[in-house]
Motif scaffolding. Sequence first.
Motif, PDB file in Angstrom:
ATOM      1  N   LEU A 133      38.212 108.214  45.725  1.00  0.00           N
ATOM      2  CA  LEU A 133      38.053 107.154  46.637  1.00  0.00           C
ATOM      3  C   LEU A 133      38.877 105.957  46.117  1.00  0.00           C
ATOM      4  CD1 LEU A 133      34.485 107.116  47.494  1.00  0.00           C
ATOM      5  CD2 LEU A 133      36.301 107.964  48.994  1.00  0.00           C
ATOM      6  N   ASN A 134      39.832 106.205  45.231  1.00  0.00           N
ATOM      7  CA  ASN A 134      40.755 105.086  44.609  1.00  0.00           C
ATOM      8  C   ASN A 134      41.524 104.371  45.966  1.00  0.00           C
ATOM      9  OD1 ASN A 134      42.792 103.700  43.709  1.00  0.00           O
ATOM     10  ND2 ASN A 134      43.078 105.113  42.021  1.00  0.00           N
ATOM     11  N   PRO A 135      41.128 103.207  46.080  1.00  0.00           N
ATOM     12  CA  PRO A 135      41.419 102.082  47.235  1.00  0.00           C
ATOM     13  C   PRO A 135      42.856 102.091  47.246  1.00  0.00           C
ATOM     14  CG  PRO A 135      39.844 101.253  45.859  1.00  0.00           C
ATOM     15  CD  PRO A 135      40.057 102.356  45.013  1.00  0.00           C
ATOM     16  N   CYS A 192      26.925 101.551  45.521  1.00  0.00           N
ATOM     17  CA  CYS A 192      26.117 100.977  44.397  1.00  0.00           C
ATOM     18  C   CYS A 192      27.093 101.563  43.083  1.00  0.00           C
ATOM     19  CB  CYS A 192      24.854 101.709  43.976  1.00  0.00           C
ATOM     20  SG  CYS A 192      23.315 101.181  45.049  1.00  0.00           S
ATOM     21  N   LEU A 193      27.684 102.704  43.069  1.00  0.00           N
ATOM     22  CA  LEU A 193      28.631 103.022  42.078  1.00  0.00           C
ATOM     23  C   LEU A 193      29.937 102.040  42.222  1.00  0.00           C
ATOM     24  CD1 LEU A 193      28.317 107.014  42.305  1.00  0.00           C
ATOM     25  CD2 LEU A 193      27.243 105.439  40.649  1.00  0.00           C
ATOM     26  N   ILE A 194      30.404 101.819  43.313  1.00  0.00           N
ATOM     27  CA  ILE A 194      31.492 100.890  43.398  1.00  0.00           C
ATOM     28  C   ILE A 194      30.982  99.342  42.858  1.00  0.00           C
ATOM     29  CG2 ILE A 194      32.722  99.621  45.169  1.00  0.00           C
ATOM     30  CD1 ILE A 194      32.908 102.043  47.254  1.00  0.00           C
ATOM     31  N   ALA A 195      29.766  99.033  43.349  1.00  0.00           N
ATOM     32  CA  ALA A 195      29.624  97.817  42.770  1.00  0.00           C
ATOM     33  C   ALA A 195      28.960  97.666  41.221  1.00  0.00           C
ATOM     34  CB  ALA A 195      28.595  97.088  43.690  1.00  0.00           C
ATOM     35  N   GLY A 196      28.797  98.875  40.686  1.00  0.00           N
ATOM     36  CA  GLY A 196      28.157  98.819  39.185  1.00  0.00           C
ATOM     37  C   GLY A 196      26.775  98.706  39.273  1.00  0.00           C
ATOM     38  N   VAL A 197      26.127  99.149  40.452  1.00  0.00           N
ATOM     39  CA  VAL A 197      24.531  98.893  40.526  1.00  0.00           C
ATOM     40  C   VAL A 197      23.808 100.256  40.486  1.00  0.00           C
ATOM     41  CG1 VAL A 197      22.579  98.310  42.169  1.00  0.00           C
ATOM     42  CG2 VAL A 197      24.720  96.874  42.181  1.00  0.00           C
ATOM     43  N   THR A 198      22.704 100.125  39.497  1.00  0.00           N
ATOM     44  CA  THR A 198      21.976 101.483  39.129  1.00  0.00           C
ATOM     45  C   THR A 198      21.385 102.027  40.146  1.00  0.00           C
ATOM     46  OG1 THR A 198      22.104 100.717  36.714  1.00  0.00           O
ATOM     47  CG2 THR A 198      20.721 102.746  37.570  1.00  0.00           C
ATOM     48  N   VAL A 199      21.269 103.138  40.386  1.00  0.00           N
ATOM     49  CA  VAL A 199      20.765 104.077  41.725  1.00  0.00           C
ATOM     50  C   VAL A 199      19.516 104.564  41.030  1.00  0.00           C
ATOM     51  CG1 VAL A 199      20.784 105.645  43.487  1.00  0.00           C
ATOM     52  CG2 VAL A 199      23.004 104.319  42.992  1.00  0.00           C
ATOM     53  N   VAL A 200      18.208 104.457  41.878  1.00  0.00           N
ATOM     54  CA  VAL A 200      17.193 105.197  41.382  1.00  0.00           C
ATOM     55  C   VAL A 200      16.704 106.151  42.634  1.00  0.00           C
ATOM     56  CG1 VAL A 200      14.502 105.065  40.915  1.00  0.00           C
ATOM     57  CG2 VAL A 200      16.277 103.253  39.982  1.00  0.00           C
ATOM     58  N   PRO A 201      17.457 107.426  42.778  1.00  0.00           N
ATOM     59  CA  PRO A 201      16.981 108.157  43.817  1.00  0.00           C
ATOM     60  C   PRO A 201      15.344 108.546  44.058  1.00  0.00           C
ATOM     61  CG  PRO A 201      18.790 108.895  42.349  1.00  0.00           C
ATOM     62  CD  PRO A 201      18.191 108.048  41.611  1.00  0.00           C
ATOM     63  N   VAL A 202      14.859 108.621  45.035  1.00  0.00           N
ATOM     64  CA  VAL A 202      13.424 108.809  45.115  1.00  0.00           C
ATOM     65  C   VAL A 202      13.365 109.808  46.135  1.00  0.00           C
ATOM     66  CG1 VAL A 202      11.224 107.814  45.964  1.00  0.00           C
ATOM     67  CG2 VAL A 202      13.011 106.431  44.778  1.00  0.00           C
ATOM     68  N   PRO A 203      12.679 111.095  45.873  1.00  0.00           N
ATOM     69  CA  PRO A 203      12.319 112.325  46.572  1.00  0.00           C
ATOM     70  C   PRO A 203      11.665 111.554  48.003  1.00  0.00           C
ATOM     71  CG  PRO A 203      11.595 112.618  44.410  1.00  0.00           C
ATOM     72  CD  PRO A 203      11.915 111.351  44.467  1.00  0.00           C
ATOM     73  N   PRO A 204      12.170 112.008  49.077  1.00  0.00           N
ATOM     74  CA  PRO A 204      11.542 111.836  50.170  1.00  0.00           C
ATOM     75  C   PRO A 204      10.203 112.088  50.567  1.00  0.00           C
ATOM     76  CG  PRO A 204      13.682 112.644  50.721  1.00  0.00           C
ATOM     77  CD  PRO A 204      13.366 112.920  49.111  1.00  0.00           C
ATOM     78  N   SER A 241      34.448  97.315  54.949  1.00  0.00           N
ATOM     79  CA  SER A 241      34.917  96.140  53.976  1.00  0.00           C
ATOM     80  C   SER A 241      36.166  96.718  53.209  1.00  0.00           C
ATOM     81  CB  SER A 241      33.710  95.600  53.161  1.00  0.00           C
ATOM     82  OG  SER A 241      34.335  94.685  52.096  1.00  0.00           O
ATOM     83  N   TRP A 242      36.952  95.889  52.934  1.00  0.00           N
ATOM     84  CA  TRP A 242      38.182  96.402  52.032  1.00  0.00           C
ATOM     85  C   TRP A 242      38.171  95.441  50.898  1.00  0.00           C
ATOM     86  CZ3 TRP A 242      38.685 100.858  53.641  1.00  0.00           C
ATOM     87  CH2 TRP A 242      38.635 101.256  54.892  1.00  0.00           C
ATOM     88  N   HIS A 243      37.140  94.937  50.366  1.00  0.00           N
ATOM     89  CA  HIS A 243      37.227  94.048  49.283  1.00  0.00           C
ATOM     90  C   HIS A 243      37.299  95.117  47.949  1.00  0.00           C
ATOM     91  CE1 HIS A 243      36.112  90.995  46.450  1.00  0.00           C
ATOM     92  NE2 HIS A 243      35.241  91.781  45.724  1.00  0.00           N
ATOM     93  N   THR A 244      37.895  94.653  47.018  1.00  0.00           N
ATOM     94  CA  THR A 244      38.063  95.400  45.660  1.00  0.00           C
ATOM     95  C   THR A 244      37.313  95.119  44.493  1.00  0.00           C
ATOM     96  OG1 THR A 244      39.897  94.163  45.028  1.00  0.00           O
ATOM     97  CG2 THR A 244      40.534  95.961  46.487  1.00  0.00           C
ATOM     98  N   TYR A 245      36.747  95.994  43.732  1.00  0.00           N
ATOM     99  CA  TYR A 245      35.899  95.593  42.720  1.00  0.00           C
ATOM    100  C   TYR A 245      36.526  96.147  41.523  1.00  0.00           C
ATOM    101  CZ  TYR A 245      32.041  94.478  45.840  1.00  0.00           C
ATOM    102  OH  TYR A 245      31.288  93.582  46.677  1.00  0.00           O
ATOM    103  N   SER A 246      36.272  95.658  40.274  1.00  0.00           N
ATOM    104  CA  SER A 246      36.753  95.853  39.215  1.00  0.00           C
ATOM    105  C   SER A 246      35.730  97.173  38.779  1.00  0.00           C
ATOM    106  CB  SER A 246      36.446  94.983  38.092  1.00  0.00           C
ATOM    107  OG  SER A 246      37.208  93.829  37.981  1.00  0.00           O
TER     108      SER A 246
END
Length: 481
Positions: free
Chosen positions: A12-14, A73-85, A125-130
């Motif tokens: 997914l490299n922009p 979340c991975l693009i923004a650097g936010v930690t994901v907590v996956p929850v079983p449905p 959105s085409w904003h780029t994140y470090s």
Amino acid sequence: MSFGSPLLLRSLNPLAVAAGADIPDAVTIDGTTLSRSDLLGAATSVAERVARADRVAVLAAPTVTTVLAVVGCLIAGVTVVPVPPDSGEAELAHILADSGAQAWLGEAPDGTGLPVVPVRVHARSWHTYSEPDPSSAAFILYTSGTTGLPKGVILTRRAIAAGLDALADAWSWTASDVLVHGLPLFHVHGLILGVLGPLRVGSPLIHTGKPTPRAYAQAKGTLYFGVPTVWSRVVEDPESARHLSKARLLVSGSAPLPVPVFEKLRELTGQSPVERYGMSETMITLSTRADGERRPGWVGTPVAGVRTRLRDETGAPVPHDGESIGGLQVSGPMLFDGYLNRPEVTAESWTEDGWFRTGDVAVIDAEGFHRIVGRESVDLIKSGGYRIGAGEVETVLLGHPAVAEAAVVGLPDDDLGQRVVAFVVLRGMSGSAADDIESEIIDHVAQQLSVHKRPREVRVLTALPRNAMGKVQKKVLASGN
């Protein structure tokens, strides 16, 4: 053409997307297909909505919303907590409180007290994140909780990248592959390997919703992931199984693959499945290779960067002779960063010289091939001075034509210390016929293995107790409940 530095989601490299190097069918899930540019644009829109958060919970159903939430979340650097449905109230409350999740991203269960941030599938959105710090936490995955409340396993971006690259090497996984699976998206197998793997390698993903034999056959992939239950159902549908003969690799994991299923897959598809071993805490550390030997019941050799060793109860080395059983310890770059809020448990899980205690017992042969015997707490049976691996006995039991399912435990015995007891589910057999088969089953094991490994008792059940992940709850069997 090369586009900039590698990302965790390398495909997914922009810069690649901006240059027009699209993948029209990057992800197909829940009846929707997203191109690489669709995925990047929609996930970046999600990133803009959550960029100031630390941790968010994602109700990890197999949907486009889940994929976009995780990738955003991975693009923004936010930690994901996956929850079983299908989490129950107590499990859900524990995960949310323990993780410190600040909001739900995407769908949320009824009655939640947390704010809900929507995921807009058609937004772009085409904003780029470090690129976030490689040592930052990408996920907090909660274990199945077989020994108490689920523990939060912290997986960093660096560890995930190392783990996926090691598998790409072992399985010769490239952008020319098409990955197919229908696994849940809240654990390592379905989410890390099954979604992030193709996004790192650049191979299209087809998620079938449910992992049925017909859905797998119709997907026409080159690389398939499944758990033993999936492959058992596939071999019971020979027509669908034969369609998989055109695939490059069939991979089985999350539990031991019964030898009869391995052999039937080979018979119907013309290829032997790849078996591998891992945990939430370690990701995948052992695997048979695409270009190597594949033995029924064995999970291969360490993947790139991994070292393994066996230790007995005193910490002494166990020989790699293909027979001696020891506690499996591993080291490598894909291991977790500890249990969230559990410093004492984390410390207990590591040896003083830096090896992770898996809690599993295994055998290693002279060529470095590994066979997992099971969990040290329930699968290492000490009977009459012998150390017996439950998994070895279970493999032989499943080779008997009358046995559909099997679980072996050690029960207290005044003479032997522990006696080997087999719990089996039979194929279409009941009443006196079932009673008569028990001695035949015991003799079958005694003929295949050393006599001291034979079950002293066989108990016939209509079903084995299993947890939400489908794993047999041996502590329930051992307790008699």
